[in-house]
Design a protein around this motif. Sequence first.
Motif, PDB file in Angstrom:
ATOM      1  N   TRP A   1       0.815  -1.208   0.000  1.00 32.42           N
ATOM      2  CA  TRP A   1       0.000   0.000   0.000  1.00 32.42           C
ATOM      3  C   TRP A   1       0.852   1.263   0.000  1.00 32.42           C
ATOM      4  O   TRP A   1       0.581   2.208  -0.751  1.00 32.42           O
ATOM      5  CB  TRP A   1      -0.933  -0.026   1.215  1.00 32.42           C
ATOM      6  CG  TRP A   1      -1.821   1.177   1.339  1.00 32.42           C
ATOM      7  CD1 TRP A   1      -2.565   1.765   0.351  1.00 32.42           C
ATOM      8  CD2 TRP A   1      -2.048   1.956   2.512  1.00 32.42           C
ATOM      9  NE1 TRP A   1      -3.250   2.848   0.845  1.00 32.42           N
ATOM     10  CE2 TRP A   1      -2.950   2.983   2.178  1.00 32.42           C
ATOM     11  CE3 TRP A   1      -1.586   1.864   3.815  1.00 32.42           C
ATOM     12  CZ2 TRP A   1      -3.375   3.919   3.099  1.00 32.42           C
ATOM     13  CZ3 TRP A   1      -2.036   2.805   4.733  1.00 32.42           C
ATOM     14  CH2 TRP A   1      -2.919   3.815   4.372  1.00 32.42           C
ATOM     15  N   LEU A   2       1.897   1.308   0.828  1.00 33.27           N
ATOM     16  CA  LEU A   2       2.652   2.546   1.024  1.00 33.27           C
ATOM     17  C   LEU A   2       3.793   2.791   0.039  1.00 33.27           C
ATOM     18  O   LEU A   2       4.143   3.942  -0.220  1.00 33.27           O
ATOM     19  CB  LEU A   2       3.198   2.600   2.459  1.00 33.27           C
ATOM     20  CG  LEU A   2       2.151   2.718   3.558  1.00 33.27           C
ATOM     21  CD1 LEU A   2       2.796   2.618   4.940  1.00 33.27           C
ATOM     22  CD2 LEU A   2       1.377   4.024   3.420  1.00 33.27           C
ATOM     23  N   ILE A   3       4.383   1.747  -0.510  1.00 32.55           N
ATOM     24  CA  ILE A   3       5.492   1.967  -1.449  1.00 32.55           C
ATOM     25  C   ILE A   3       5.059   2.784  -2.672  1.00 32.55           C
ATOM     26  O   ILE A   3       5.755   3.732  -3.043  1.00 32.55           O
ATOM     27  CB  ILE A   3       6.160   0.636  -1.858  1.00 32.55           C
ATOM     28  CG1 ILE A   3       6.951   0.066  -0.672  1.00 32.55           C
ATOM     29  CG2 ILE A   3       7.091   0.833  -3.054  1.00 32.55           C
ATOM     30  CD1 ILE A   3       7.483  -1.345  -0.882  1.00 32.55           C
ATOM     31  N   PRO A   4       3.915   2.495  -3.301  1.00 30.61           N
ATOM     32  CA  PRO A   4       3.521   3.335  -4.445  1.00 30.61           C
ATOM     33  C   PRO A   4       3.277   4.800  -4.054  1.00 30.61           C
ATOM     34  O   PRO A   4       3.443   5.696  -4.873  1.00 30.61           O
ATOM     35  CB  PRO A   4       2.221   2.689  -4.942  1.00 30.61           C
ATOM     36  CG  PRO A   4       2.283   1.288  -4.455  1.00 30.61           C
ATOM     37  CD  PRO A   4       3.015   1.346  -3.142  1.00 30.61           C
ATOM     38  N   LEU A   5       2.920   5.022  -2.797  1.00 32.07           N
ATOM     39  CA  LEU A   5       2.647   6.391  -2.345  1.00 32.07           C
ATOM     40  C   LEU A   5       3.896   7.132  -1.878  1.00 32.07           C
ATOM     41  O   LEU A   5       4.016   8.338  -2.071  1.00 32.07           O
ATOM     42  CB  LEU A   5       1.637   6.364  -1.183  1.00 32.07           C
ATOM     43  CG  LEU A   5       0.280   5.741  -1.458  1.00 32.07           C
ATOM     44  CD1 LEU A   5      -0.520   5.631  -0.168  1.00 32.07           C
ATOM     45  CD2 LEU A   5      -0.469   6.551  -2.503  1.00 32.07           C
ATOM     46  N   MET A   6       4.823   6.402  -1.231  1.00 29.87           N
ATOM     47  CA  MET A   6       5.946   7.056  -0.560  1.00 29.87           C
ATOM     48  C   MET A   6       7.315   6.446  -0.845  1.00 29.87           C
ATOM     49  O   MET A   6       8.300   6.840  -0.240  1.00 29.87           O
ATOM     50  CB  MET A   6       5.713   7.036   0.955  1.00 29.87           C
ATOM     51  CG  MET A   6       4.421   7.679   1.401  1.00 29.87           C
ATOM     52  SD  MET A   6       4.155   7.491   3.172  1.00 29.87           S
ATOM     53  CE  MET A   6       5.454   8.535   3.823  1.00 29.87           C
ATOM     54  N   GLY A   7       7.393   5.464  -1.702  1.00 28.51           N
ATOM     55  CA  GLY A   7       8.672   4.847  -2.031  1.00 28.51           C
ATOM     56  C   GLY A   7       9.293   4.155  -0.829  1.00 28.51           C
ATOM     57  O   GLY A   7       8.603   3.500  -0.045  1.00 28.51           O
ATOM     58  N   ILE A   8      10.624   4.332  -0.663  1.00 27.11           N
ATOM     59  CA  ILE A   8      11.324   3.640   0.424  1.00 27.11           C
ATOM     60  C   ILE A   8      10.859   4.102   1.795  1.00 27.11           C
ATOM     61  O   ILE A   8      10.905   3.340   2.757  1.00 27.11           O
ATOM     62  CB  ILE A   8      12.856   3.767   0.297  1.00 27.11           C
ATOM     63  CG1 ILE A   8      13.318   5.221   0.391  1.00 27.11           C
ATOM     64  CG2 ILE A   8      13.344   3.092  -0.967  1.00 27.11           C
ATOM     65  CD1 ILE A   8      14.829   5.394   0.494  1.00 27.11           C
ATOM     66  N   ASN A   9      10.403   5.338   1.893  1.00 31.34           N
ATOM     67  CA  ASN A   9       9.891   5.816   3.184  1.00 31.34           C
ATOM     68  C   ASN A   9       8.605   5.081   3.568  1.00 31.34           C
ATOM     69  O   ASN A   9       8.369   4.794   4.738  1.00 31.34           O
ATOM     70  CB  ASN A   9       9.661   7.323   3.161  1.00 31.34           C
ATOM     71  CG  ASN A   9      10.957   8.082   2.962  1.00 31.34           C
ATOM     72  OD1 ASN A   9      12.010   7.660   3.432  1.00 31.34           O
ATOM     73  ND2 ASN A   9      10.895   9.191   2.251  1.00 31.34           N
ATOM     74  N   GLY A  10       7.800   4.754   2.575  1.00 32.03           N
ATOM     75  CA  GLY A  10       6.610   3.952   2.836  1.00 32.03           C
ATOM     76  C   GLY A  10       6.970   2.568   3.340  1.00 32.03           C
ATOM     77  O   GLY A  10       6.323   2.034   4.242  1.00 32.03           O
ATOM     78  N   SER A  11       8.044   2.010   2.788  1.00 29.69           N
ATOM     79  CA  SER A  11       8.496   0.703   3.252  1.00 29.69           C
ATOM     80  C   SER A  11       9.004   0.784   4.693  1.00 29.69           C
ATOM     81  O   SER A  11       8.731  -0.107   5.499  1.00 29.69           O
ATOM     82  CB  SER A  11       9.587   0.159   2.329  1.00 29.69           C
ATOM     83  OG  SER A  11       9.918  -1.156   2.682  1.00 29.69           O
ATOM     84  N   ALA A  12       9.721   1.851   5.014  1.00 25.31           N
ATOM     85  CA  ALA A  12      10.210   2.030   6.391  1.00 25.31           C
ATOM     86  C   ALA A  12       9.042   2.183   7.365  1.00 25.31           C
ATOM     87  O   ALA A  12       9.066   1.626   8.470  1.00 25.31           O
ATOM     88  CB  ALA A  12      11.135   3.239   6.472  1.00 25.31           C
ATOM     89  N   ILE A  13       8.010   2.904   6.961  1.00 27.37           N
ATOM     90  CA  ILE A  13       6.829   3.062   7.805  1.00 27.37           C
ATOM     91  C   ILE A  13       6.121   1.716   7.980  1.00 27.37           C
ATOM     92  O   ILE A  13       5.681   1.367   9.083  1.00 27.37           O
ATOM     93  CB  ILE A  13       5.873   4.126   7.222  1.00 27.37           C
ATOM     94  CG1 ILE A  13       6.521   5.520   7.322  1.00 27.37           C
ATOM     95  CG2 ILE A  13       4.520   4.100   7.920  1.00 27.37           C
ATOM     96  CD1 ILE A  13       5.789   6.597   6.532  1.00 27.37           C
ATOM     97  N   ALA A  14       6.011   0.947   6.907  1.00 28.02           N
ATOM     98  CA  ALA A  14       5.376  -0.375   6.982  1.00 28.02           C
ATOM     99  C   ALA A  14       6.133  -1.282   7.940  1.00 28.02           C
ATOM    100  O   ALA A  14       5.528  -1.964   8.778  1.00 28.02           O
ATOM    101  CB  ALA A  14       5.317  -1.008   5.589  1.00 28.02           C
TER     102      ALA A  14
END
Length: 194
Positions: free
Chosen positions: A161-174
Amino acid sequence: ALITNIVAFLAYRIDYWILKSFPSAVVTDGAIGNYIQVSKLVQLFLFAPTIIATIVFPASASASGDDSGFNSSFKKMVRQVLLLNVLACVVIIVGGNWLFLHVYGESFSMMYKCFVFSVPVILSITVVRIVASYFAGTNRIRYNFFGSLIALIVVAALNFWLIPLMGINGSAIADSAGYVAYMIFLLSLLKYNG
């Protein structure tokens, strides 16, 4: 124990595989390189909790259920290692942007923000490593299995869900969300089941 270790490994590595599955228009190779460097840095924070976990496992296995001395020492060890990692994280948050650019170079300009989003991973795994070792030593490995499974599900779902929205930062949040959920699960079990 083997299945628990496999699930824990998957929870820890699935973010790499998911990141690499996205096209370069979503996540560039350079961004993945930044993410991998942050992950290596996170690994450095896990040395102290791992050392303490190797002490906790045999001590908890040989302690009796009502050993208040062990329980007091156990809680103190968790707090001290957590405090150590909190202080180290604060130092890197304060000076990390400058430090990362000077140590790694301009191509690693995405590391700082990704690291900041990874701080909850560091702090939650600090606790998880030690508490999971306690549960393993007291023959309650099933708690670690279910905690790892929770982390795996949260990390995988939020990465997609978050990688398409925020890239690597989305992965870190996940990752942070998954490991915070794992920590909360183990701490709630520790509170109610000693």
